[in-house]
Design an enzyme around this catalytic site. Structure first.
Site, PDB file in Angstrom:
ATOM      1  N   LYS A 226       1.074  -1.609   0.262  1.00  0.00           N
ATOM      2  CA  LYS A 226      -0.361   0.151  -0.053  1.00  0.00           C
ATOM      3  C   LYS A 226       1.203   1.300  -0.011  1.00  0.00           C
ATOM      4  CE  LYS A 226      -3.859   1.499   0.324  1.00  0.00           C
ATOM      5  NZ  LYS A 226      -4.868   1.501  -0.900  1.00  0.00           N
ATOM      6  N   ASP A 279      -5.562  -2.966  -1.942  1.00  0.00           N
ATOM      7  CA  ASP A 279      -6.509  -2.992  -2.635  1.00  0.00           C
ATOM      8  C   ASP A 279      -7.199  -3.106  -3.856  1.00  0.00           C
ATOM      9  OD1 ASP A 279      -5.094   0.095  -2.446  1.00  0.00           O
ATOM     10  OD2 ASP A 279      -6.892   0.382  -3.734  1.00  0.00           O
ATOM     11  N   ASP A 303      -2.346 -11.034   6.068  1.00  0.00           N
ATOM     12  CA  ASP A 303      -3.166 -12.005   6.425  1.00  0.00           C
ATOM     13  C   ASP A 303      -4.568 -11.901   5.867  1.00  0.00           C
ATOM     14  OD1 ASP A 303      -4.065 -12.815   8.702  1.00  0.00           O
ATOM     15  OD2 ASP A 303      -4.045 -11.856  10.063  1.00  0.00           O
TER      16      ASP A 303
END
Ligand SMILES: NC(=O)c1ccc[n+]([C@@H]2O[C@H](COP(=O)([O-])OP(=O)(O)OC[C@H]3O[C@@H](n4cnc5c(N)ncnc54)[C@H](O)[C@@H]3O)[C@@H](O)[C@H]2O)c1
Length: 414
Positions: A226, A279, A303
């Site tokens: 990210k 994302d 995760d």
């Protein structure tokens, strides 16, 4: 060799060794196992029979595992009043390759999670989660078979490093004061968590992912991050990842951006290094699953992503995992203890069994692993499956955990 008070070292069997970065596996290795809490006992009973059957069939008596039970979780607490006895950690380190069922997270105990503690104590820096589809399993996707990935999740850093302080605590207030002194603001009385990501930790994870892709002839490694928002942590993860590929695997890898450019010097079958924003990769795995193979991710992203991917191909009941460091590895079920089904002989043992397949591949015993995969494929095709699979498969017959184990052993010959 360490001395053990609670665990019993098998009389017959040898140590797995690790020399010059390579595992040396004897024909009769001692392998520690942690049965696990809740449904762990049911699952382990079925799984160990399948493991032994696969080894016996694959190597006709030449190889055999000497299992050594070691204790953690509720069984350890009953036996020695500790959730994670030191001797258990020592055994996992000494014998190098082990397998475990799910463990209850003690509430209010000194350890936040036994699994996280084990990963940190043994420096198992990569959590490896292969995700593939088994024909016949119910899935929300039209073409679930297009997803076939292996997630390498960094296991020791990021917001999971466990460095956090309660709102209003003296430590949180001190950190807030420090941050303000550095010219940034944090709202009064905030809780604080720290997100450390190092060059060392990121590079060793990406290195392992690239080595895996090369060893298994896989087409690409995608760095998931990210970095558009968290530039100096997640963005650095991406940059360090590209650096490892360029500096240590020149010619064997090629950056996606350099594909087709003259003078890259990469082999025609070079592993393509891509990167995707965290994302976006969730969308990509749903919309263009076939374009992804190995994924390397920081801790938190990995995760979420590995559970979402497992759901995409039919659920956690058969999703395996391994926590791997340099020369030490603990393979484990990815689901929890499912306590409401404990001792009912009902739950799906597939996750521990496929974690066993990963363990066999790690040991170089691929033939045994292949037999288990074939057994499971044939068991699912026979539609004699545990409740979780049966309820998603029209016309299936629900069978118990132990009967599913039998069905898998039968399926090895199919
Ligand atoms: N790796 C681990 O050891 C691990 C991982 C997750 C949770 N936990 C612990 O497990 C305990 C229970 O956690 P939870 O209820 O959130 O999650 P869980 O995975 O134990 O169970 C959630 C539900 O998923 C289903 N399920 C799980 N495993 C299955 C299997 N093998 N076959 C069929 N269905 C299955 C069941 O319906 C179950 O009720 C907690 O103490 C938690 O901390 C341990």
């Amino acid at each position: 060799m360490a001395t053990y008070k609670y665990a019993k070292v098998p009389e017959h069997g040898d140590h797995i060794q690790y020399e010059n970065g390579e595992l040396k596996v004897p024909d009769h290795p001692i392998i520690p196992f942690i049965e696990g809490d809740g449904t762990g006992a049911d699952i382990w009973r079925a799984s160990v029979r399948v493991f032994d059957a696969a080894v016996a069939r694959a190597y006709r008596g030449k190889r055999k595992i000497s299992w050594m039970e070691v204790f953690a979780g509720e069984k350890a607490f009953t036996l020695c009043k500790e959730w994670l006895p030191e001797e258990t950690v020592e055994a996992l380190r000494e014998f190098r390759v082990s397998i475990k069922g799910p463990l209850t997270t003690p509430i209010g105990g000194g350890i936040r999670s036994l699994n996280v503690a084990l990963r940190q104590m043994l420096d198992l820096y990569a959590c490896i989660r292969p995700v593939r589809y088994f024909e016949g399993v119910g899935s929300p996707m039209k073409n679930p078979g297009l997803l076939n990935i292996v997630v390498f999740r960094e296991n020791t850093e990021d917001v999971y490093a466990g460095i956090e302080w309660k709102a209003g605590s003296p430590e949180a207030e001190q950190v807030i004061a420090l941050v303000r002194a550095l010219g940034m603001n944090i709202r009064d009385h905030s809780a604080i968590g720290i997100k450390p990501m190092s060059e060392f930790g990121s590079k060793r994870l990406v290195r392992m992912a690239i080595q895996y892709a090369l060893k298994h002839n896989l087409p690409s490694v995608t760095l998931v991050h990210k970095g558009n928002i968290m530039k100096f942590t997640e963005g650095a993860f991406r940059d360090w990842g590209y650096e490892v590929a360029r500096d240590e695997f020149a010619g064997l890898t090629v950056a996606e951006a350099d594909l087709g450019k003259a003078g890259s010097g990469a082999r025609a079958d070079a592993v393509v290094i891509k990167d995707r924003i965290a994302d976006s990769i969730f969308q990509q795995l749903l919309l263009r699953p076939a374009e992804y193979s190995v994924l390397a991710t920081p801790n938190l992203n990995g995760d979420y992503l590995s559970d979402a991917a497992a759901a995409q191909v039919g659920g956690l009941g058969i999703a395996p995992g391994g926590n791997v460091g340099d020369g030490v590895a603990v393979f484990e079920a990815t689901h929890g203890t499912a306590p409401k089904y404990a001792n009912l002989d009902k739950i799906n043992p597939g996750s521990v069994m496929l974690s066993g397949v990963m363990m066999f591949e790690y040991m170089g015993w691929d033939e045994a692993g292949k037999l288990i995969v074939r057994g499971l494929e044939n068991a699912i095709a026979s539609k004699h499956v545990t409740y979780d699979l049966a309820r998603q498969m029209p016309g299936a017959t629900e069978i118990s955990t132990s009967a599913f184990g039998d069905q898998i052993i039968k399926g090895m010959d199919g």
